[in-house]
Write a protein that holds these residues in place. Structure first.
Motif, PDB file in Angstrom:
ATOM      1  N   ALA A 177      16.963  -4.764  -5.771  1.00 19.28           N
ATOM      2  CA  ALA A 177      16.930  -3.717  -4.746  1.00 19.28           C
ATOM      3  C   ALA A 177      16.089  -4.150  -3.547  1.00 19.28           C
ATOM      4  O   ALA A 177      16.464  -3.912  -2.393  1.00 19.28           O
ATOM      5  CB  ALA A 177      16.372  -2.429  -5.340  1.00 19.28           C
ATOM      6  N   ALA A 178      14.951  -4.792  -3.806  1.00 15.97           N
ATOM      7  CA  ALA A 178      14.086  -5.249  -2.712  1.00 15.97           C
ATOM      8  C   ALA A 178      14.791  -6.280  -1.840  1.00 15.97           C
ATOM      9  O   ALA A 178      14.690  -6.250  -0.603  1.00 15.97           O
ATOM     10  CB  ALA A 178      12.790  -5.836  -3.285  1.00 15.97           C
ATOM     11  N   GLU A 179      15.539  -7.172  -2.467  1.00 17.76           N
ATOM     12  CA  GLU A 179      16.271  -8.187  -1.711  1.00 17.76           C
ATOM     13  C   GLU A 179      17.369  -7.541  -0.866  1.00 17.76           C
ATOM     14  O   GLU A 179      17.575  -7.909   0.298  1.00 17.76           O
ATOM     15  CB  GLU A 179      16.885  -9.202  -2.676  1.00 17.76           C
ATOM     16  CG  GLU A 179      17.722 -10.273  -1.989  1.00 17.76           C
ATOM     17  CD  GLU A 179      16.961 -11.043  -0.926  1.00 17.76           C
ATOM     18  OE1 GLU A 179      17.593 -11.424   0.086  1.00 17.76           O
ATOM     19  OE2 GLU A 179      15.742 -11.254  -1.086  1.00 17.76           O
ATOM     20  N   GLN A 217       6.830  -4.446  -2.401  1.00 19.78           N
ATOM     21  CA  GLN A 217       7.553  -5.696  -2.639  1.00 19.78           C
ATOM     22  C   GLN A 217       8.507  -6.008  -1.488  1.00 19.78           C
ATOM     23  O   GLN A 217       8.627  -7.160  -1.046  1.00 19.78           O
ATOM     24  CB  GLN A 217       8.336  -5.600  -3.952  1.00 19.78           C
ATOM     25  CG  GLN A 217       9.048  -6.905  -4.341  1.00 19.78           C
ATOM     26  CD  GLN A 217       9.750  -6.769  -5.683  1.00 19.78           C
ATOM     27  OE1 GLN A 217       9.588  -5.788  -6.399  1.00 19.78           O
ATOM     28  NE2 GLN A 217      10.523  -7.769  -6.043  1.00 19.78           N
ATOM     29  N   ALA A 218       9.200  -4.966  -0.988  1.00 18.22           N
ATOM     30  CA  ALA A 218      10.139  -5.159   0.118  1.00 18.22           C
ATOM     31  C   ALA A 218       9.453  -5.091   1.474  1.00 18.22           C
ATOM     32  O   ALA A 218      10.075  -5.392   2.496  1.00 18.22           O
ATOM     33  CB  ALA A 218      11.245  -4.108   0.044  1.00 18.22           C
ATOM     34  N   GLN A 219       8.172  -4.664   1.485  1.00 14.29           N
ATOM     35  CA  GLN A 219       7.402  -4.510   2.733  1.00 14.29           C
ATOM     36  C   GLN A 219       8.096  -3.532   3.688  1.00 14.29           C
ATOM     37  O   GLN A 219       8.240  -3.766   4.885  1.00 14.29           O
ATOM     38  CB  GLN A 219       7.182  -5.861   3.413  1.00 14.29           C
ATOM     39  CG  GLN A 219       6.240  -6.791   2.654  1.00 14.29           C
ATOM     40  CD  GLN A 219       4.780  -6.352   2.708  1.00 14.29           C
ATOM     41  OE1 GLN A 219       4.087  -6.560   3.720  1.00 14.29           O
ATOM     42  NE2 GLN A 219       4.296  -5.725   1.633  1.00 14.29           N
ATOM     43  N   LYS A 257       3.381  -2.634   5.328  1.00 19.04           N
ATOM     44  CA  LYS A 257       3.302  -4.027   5.746  1.00 19.04           C
ATOM     45  C   LYS A 257       1.900  -4.581   5.511  1.00 19.04           C
ATOM     46  O   LYS A 257       0.900  -4.004   5.907  1.00 19.04           O
ATOM     47  CB  LYS A 257       3.671  -4.167   7.221  1.00 19.04           C
ATOM     48  CG  LYS A 257       3.907  -5.603   7.650  1.00 19.04           C
ATOM     49  CD  LYS A 257       4.538  -5.690   9.029  1.00 19.04           C
ATOM     50  CE  LYS A 257       4.848  -7.127   9.392  1.00 19.04           C
ATOM     51  NZ  LYS A 257       5.505  -7.238  10.713  1.00 19.04           N
ATOM     52  N   GLY A 258       1.834  -5.727   4.836  1.00 22.90           N
ATOM     53  CA  GLY A 258       0.558  -6.359   4.544  1.00 22.90           C
ATOM     54  C   GLY A 258      -0.056  -5.907   3.229  1.00 22.90           C
ATOM     55  O   GLY A 258      -1.048  -6.495   2.775  1.00 22.90           O
ATOM     56  N   MET A 259       0.508  -4.860   2.611  1.00 25.22           N
ATOM     57  CA  MET A 259      -0.028  -4.402   1.332  1.00 25.22           C
ATOM     58  C   MET A 259       0.399  -5.332   0.207  1.00 25.22           C
ATOM     59  O   MET A 259       1.414  -6.033   0.298  1.00 25.22           O
ATOM     60  CB  MET A 259       0.445  -2.976   1.024  1.00 25.22           C
ATOM     61  CG  MET A 259      -0.161  -1.893   1.895  1.00 25.22           C
ATOM     62  SD  MET A 259       0.339  -0.232   1.315  1.00 25.22           S
ATOM     63  CE  MET A 259      -0.514   0.803   2.503  1.00 25.22           C
ATOM     64  N   THR A 260      -0.368  -5.309  -0.874  1.00 28.69           N
ATOM     65  CA  THR A 260      -0.056  -6.091  -2.073  1.00 28.69           C
ATOM     66  C   THR A 260      -0.033  -5.155  -3.278  1.00 28.69           C
ATOM     67  O   THR A 260      -0.296  -3.949  -3.157  1.00 28.69           O
ATOM     68  CB  THR A 260      -1.099  -7.192  -2.304  1.00 28.69           C
ATOM     69  OG1 THR A 260      -2.364  -6.569  -2.632  1.00 28.69           O
ATOM     70  CG2 THR A 260      -1.269  -8.056  -1.055  1.00 28.69           C
ATOM     71  N   ALA A 261       0.247  -5.721  -4.441  1.00 30.02           N
ATOM     72  CA  ALA A 261       0.308  -4.918  -5.665  1.00 30.02           C
ATOM     73  C   ALA A 261      -1.011  -4.189  -5.922  1.00 30.02           C
ATOM     74  O   ALA A 261      -1.027  -3.128  -6.554  1.00 30.02           O
ATOM     75  CB  ALA A 261       0.657  -5.812  -6.851  1.00 30.02           C
ATOM     76  N   ALA A 262      -2.096  -4.733  -5.406  1.00 32.63           N
ATOM     77  CA  ALA A 262      -3.402  -4.096  -5.601  1.00 32.63           C
ATOM     78  C   ALA A 262      -3.512  -2.771  -4.851  1.00 32.63           C
ATOM     79  O   ALA A 262      -4.397  -1.954  -5.139  1.00 32.63           O
ATOM     80  CB  ALA A 262      -4.517  -5.043  -5.145  1.00 32.63           C
TER      81      ALA A 262
END
Length: 311
Positions: A177-179, A217-219, A257-262
């Protein structure tokens, strides 16, 4: 097409009979008759819309517009339900603004994005029908793909099927889905509660993390959609149905944008808090506050004045 016309015609007699009974029976029995008529009509309209969707999805994929499949079927379901049951949802203008981003129609136009909404009853399918932006697909449990008509349509229209009991396949579905979101600018709609609440109060169940992992994941942004509590329209537990219009508020997009899993937990909390606040406000706007205190943005003590500022 004869079978489709037959499918539409068969339920008409019992529905008309039940609606007639609703006028002459005592109150409680009349409520049950009205609820049964609504249930039968809704199932019929869903089959009709899904059947149209199978044909529409194939045709749209052949001409390169498969991403519009769920949007066009959503609109068919919206109008058939409005004409046959008298219930619909409407997006109301929102004055809420965050970082220069507005809600309402402007937020609905965000693309690509992960749209999230509160989940009350089966009627939320109609909420999607009335509010779905173009180039948007839903997520659904994998077992639905085997349901006749509905499953066929969903399989053809880029639904993201998720097997919640299998973390590996669920993760693969989100990766895909992200792709797709990045390459085709396709939106995804998710109910983060994971199941229907059937509540008669302005409240939500705890959110699951899948939608927020996908957005990061998809930003792409998270766009919260808040549907007013509509237990006065449909109460599944008490088997009550009354035609009416239900408000939906679309909040400003939340960038990832710029976020991560954390950052998933913080993003989830921010989204749920803003949706809960708006859900309570909507309950006061509709006159059904259910005792929940009105959220305050300015510290003004007068509830009526505060409500006007937020509306």
């Amino acid at each position: 097409m004869a079978w489709l016309l037959w499918t539409m015609a068969v339920p008409i007699i019992p529905v008309l009979f039940l609606r007639l009974l609703a006028f002459i029976l005592p109150r409680r029995l009349a409520q049950l008759a009205s609820f049964a008529a609504f249930f039968i009509t809704s199932m019929g309209m869903m089959i009709v819309s899904a059947s149209y969707g199978v044909v529409a999805s194939i045709a749209l994929r052949l001409v390169g517009y498969g991403g519009l499949s769920q949007w066009t079927v959503a609109r068919v379901f919206k109008w058939t339900m409005w004409l046959t049951t008298g219930v619909t949802f409407r997006v109301i203008e929102s004055s809420k603004e965050e970082g220069g981003r507005k809600g309402g129609e402007e937020a609905l136009a965000t693309r690509p994005a992960v749209f999230v909404g509160n989940h009350q009853t089966e009627l939320d399918v109609l909420m999607l029908g009335c509010t779905f932006p173009k180039y948007t697909s839903v997520t659904a449990k994998s077992s639905l793909k085997y349901v006749p008509f509905l499953g066929w349509f969903m399989a053809l229209s880029k639904t993201v099927f998720i097997d919640r009991a299998n973390r590996t396949t669920a993760r693969a579905a989100f990766d895909s889905a992200a792709e797709t979101m990045r390459s085709e600018r396709q939106n995804v709609f998710i109910f983060p509660e994971g199941t229907r609440s059937y509540t008669d109060k302005p409240e939500m169940l705890p959110f699951k993390k899948g939608a927020f992992h996908l957005a990061i994941q998809a930003q792409v942004p998270i766009v919260p959609m808040v549907c007013a509590n509509y237990s006065h329209i449909l109460n599944v537990k008490e088997k009550k149905f009354t035609p009416g219009v239900i408000d939906v508020s679309v909040l400003p997009a939340i960038p990832t944008k710029g976020m991560t899993a954390a950052d998933v937990d913080a993003l989830l909390k921010k989204t749920q808090d803003s949706m809960q606040e708006e859900l309570i406000r909507l309950s006061h706007v509709s006159g059904a506050g259910n005792g929940a205190p009105l959220p305050r943005a300015t510290g003004v003590a007068d509830e009526r004045g505060e409500l006007r500022k937020r509306n």
